[in-house]
Design an enzyme around this catalytic site. Structure first.
Site, PDB file in Angstrom:
ATOM      1  N   LYS A  20       0.816  -1.211   0.000  1.00 38.61           N
ATOM      2  CA  LYS A  20       0.000   0.000   0.000  1.00 38.61           C
ATOM      3  C   LYS A  20       0.854   1.267   0.000  1.00 38.61           C
ATOM      4  O   LYS A  20       2.059   1.212   0.281  1.00 38.61           O
ATOM      5  CB  LYS A  20      -0.972  -0.056   1.177  1.00 38.61           C
ATOM      6  CG  LYS A  20      -1.952  -1.237   1.034  1.00 38.61           C
ATOM      7  CD  LYS A  20      -2.997  -1.285   2.131  1.00 38.61           C
ATOM      8  CE  LYS A  20      -3.949  -2.451   1.915  1.00 38.61           C
ATOM      9  NZ  LYS A  20      -5.013  -2.518   2.942  1.00 38.61           N
ATOM     10  N   PHE A  66     -15.916   2.977   7.064  1.00 38.20           N
ATOM     11  CA  PHE A  66     -14.524   3.297   6.753  1.00 38.20           C
ATOM     12  C   PHE A  66     -14.253   3.443   5.262  1.00 38.20           C
ATOM     13  O   PHE A  66     -13.130   3.754   4.864  1.00 38.20           O
ATOM     14  CB  PHE A  66     -13.598   2.208   7.320  1.00 38.20           C
ATOM     15  CG  PHE A  66     -13.865   0.827   6.790  1.00 38.20           C
ATOM     16  CD1 PHE A  66     -13.373   0.414   5.556  1.00 38.20           C
ATOM     17  CD2 PHE A  66     -14.612  -0.077   7.528  1.00 38.20           C
ATOM     18  CE1 PHE A  66     -13.621  -0.853   5.058  1.00 38.20           C
ATOM     19  CE2 PHE A  66     -14.858  -1.362   7.044  1.00 38.20           C
ATOM     20  CZ  PHE A  66     -14.354  -1.747   5.809  1.00 38.20           C
ATOM     21  N   ARG A 114       1.779  -7.304   8.806  1.00 40.13           N
ATOM     22  CA  ARG A 114       0.987  -6.129   9.200  1.00 40.13           C
ATOM     23  C   ARG A 114       1.399  -5.609  10.569  1.00 40.13           C
ATOM     24  O   ARG A 114       1.272  -4.411  10.837  1.00 40.13           O
ATOM     25  CB  ARG A 114      -0.500  -6.475   9.165  1.00 40.13           C
ATOM     26  CG  ARG A 114      -1.059  -6.515   7.743  1.00 40.13           C
ATOM     27  CD  ARG A 114      -2.500  -6.944   7.712  1.00 40.13           C
ATOM     28  NE  ARG A 114      -3.064  -6.879   6.369  1.00 40.13           N
ATOM     29  CZ  ARG A 114      -3.997  -7.693   5.906  1.00 40.13           C
ATOM     30  NH1 ARG A 114      -4.478  -8.666   6.682  1.00 40.13           N
ATOM     31  NH2 ARG A 114      -4.466  -7.567   4.678  1.00 40.13           N
ATOM     32  N   ASN A 124      -2.981  -0.658   7.114  1.00 46.11           N
ATOM     33  CA  ASN A 124      -2.444  -1.965   7.517  1.00 46.11           C
ATOM     34  C   ASN A 124      -1.398  -2.512   6.545  1.00 46.11           C
ATOM     35  O   ASN A 124      -1.111  -3.704   6.530  1.00 46.11           O
ATOM     36  CB  ASN A 124      -3.576  -2.971   7.716  1.00 46.11           C
ATOM     37  CG  ASN A 124      -4.368  -3.235   6.443  1.00 46.11           C
ATOM     38  OD1 ASN A 124      -4.117  -2.626   5.405  1.00 46.11           O
ATOM     39  ND2 ASN A 124      -5.326  -4.145   6.523  1.00 46.11           N
ATOM     40  N   HIS A 127      -2.124  -5.911   1.304  1.00 42.16           N
ATOM     41  CA  HIS A 127      -3.405  -6.533   0.960  1.00 42.16           C
ATOM     42  C   HIS A 127      -3.166  -7.948   0.458  1.00 42.16           C
ATOM     43  O   HIS A 127      -2.160  -8.239  -0.185  1.00 42.16           O
ATOM     44  CB  HIS A 127      -4.110  -5.729  -0.144  1.00 42.16           C
ATOM     45  CG  HIS A 127      -5.300  -6.424  -0.737  1.00 42.16           C
ATOM     46  ND1 HIS A 127      -6.551  -6.361  -0.184  1.00 42.16           N
ATOM     47  CD2 HIS A 127      -5.412  -7.239  -1.834  1.00 42.16           C
ATOM     48  CE1 HIS A 127      -7.393  -7.079  -0.911  1.00 42.16           C
ATOM     49  NE2 HIS A 127      -6.719  -7.624  -1.920  1.00 42.16           N
TER      50      HIS A 127
END
Length: 213
Positions: A20, A66, A114, A124, A127
């Site tokens: 990410k 979220f 994570r 986090n 993915h």
């Protein structure tokens, strides 16, 4: 004179991994962990998704509290998407990742990725696809040119066996009974190779070029 046989082509499970935006600078060390964990990185690309593209990728999360923060986070900078392959790739990658919430991961799975790279329940770090269907959809989203082997399940698997496998196998076993060879296993294997009606047609595809960022 030795006859060289081509290596058998077997199905290897694939999953989608994403590094990410907030930890793309850790890509090299994360890739090292991935490779040391027995994965092959089949495809890799670096791209910057728009909020709309993130919304489409996370469509199953639409409507949750979220969701706006998630799309904002995932579109905040470039990310790295990878197709990973190995035996039981989906479950093993999820095991390496640890719990979705990085705060929980730090408490319960301190050695998970994570826990090491994540910040909180939203950021986090990484993915992973949750199951076969998600892996197929997500890989197609990130790598639209990649061919994914279909994974028949349930009745679809039974139908496939009855239509494509059993007739050929029955014919081979019938012929085996007629011929009565000294080594029936080797004879049947050779017969199936010669009479396989589903021989794969190989297509050569150019890999997706990494987008510079």
């Amino acid at each position: 004179m030795e006859i060289s046989m081509p290596a058998p082509q077997i199905y290897v499970e694939k999953t989608l991994a994403i590094i990410k935006p907030d930890i793309v600078d850790k890509e090299e060390e994360i890739q090292d962990i991935i490779l040391r964990s027995g994965f092959t990185i089949v495809q890799r690309r670096k791209l910057h998704l728009s909020p709309e593209q993130c919304s489409n990728f996370y469509v199953e999360q639409y409507g949750k509290m979220f969701f706006p923060n998630l799309t904002a986070y995932m579109s905040s900078g470039p990310l790295v998407a990878m197709i990973l392959a190995r035996h039981k790739a989906i479950s093993y990658w999820l095991e390496l990742l640890g719990p979705n919430n990085s705060l929980v991961a730090k408490e319960t799975h301190p050695d998970s990725l994570r826990a090491i790279y994540g910040t909180d329940d939203l950021r986090n770090a990484l993915h992973g696809s949750n199951d076969f269907a998600a892996a197929e959809r997500e890989i197609r989203f990130m790598f639209p040119e990649v061919i994914i082997e279909p994974i028949p399940m349930g009745q679809a698997a039974k139908d496939y066996l009855n239509l494509h496998i059993m007739p050929t196998l029955l014919e081979g076993l019938t012929e085996l009974c007629k011929q009565k060879p000294a080594d029936p296993l080797i004879w049947l294997a050779d017969w199936l190779l010669k009479n396989n009606p589903n021989k794969p047609k190989l297509c050569h595809h150019h890999p997706i070029v990494e987008e510079p960022y």
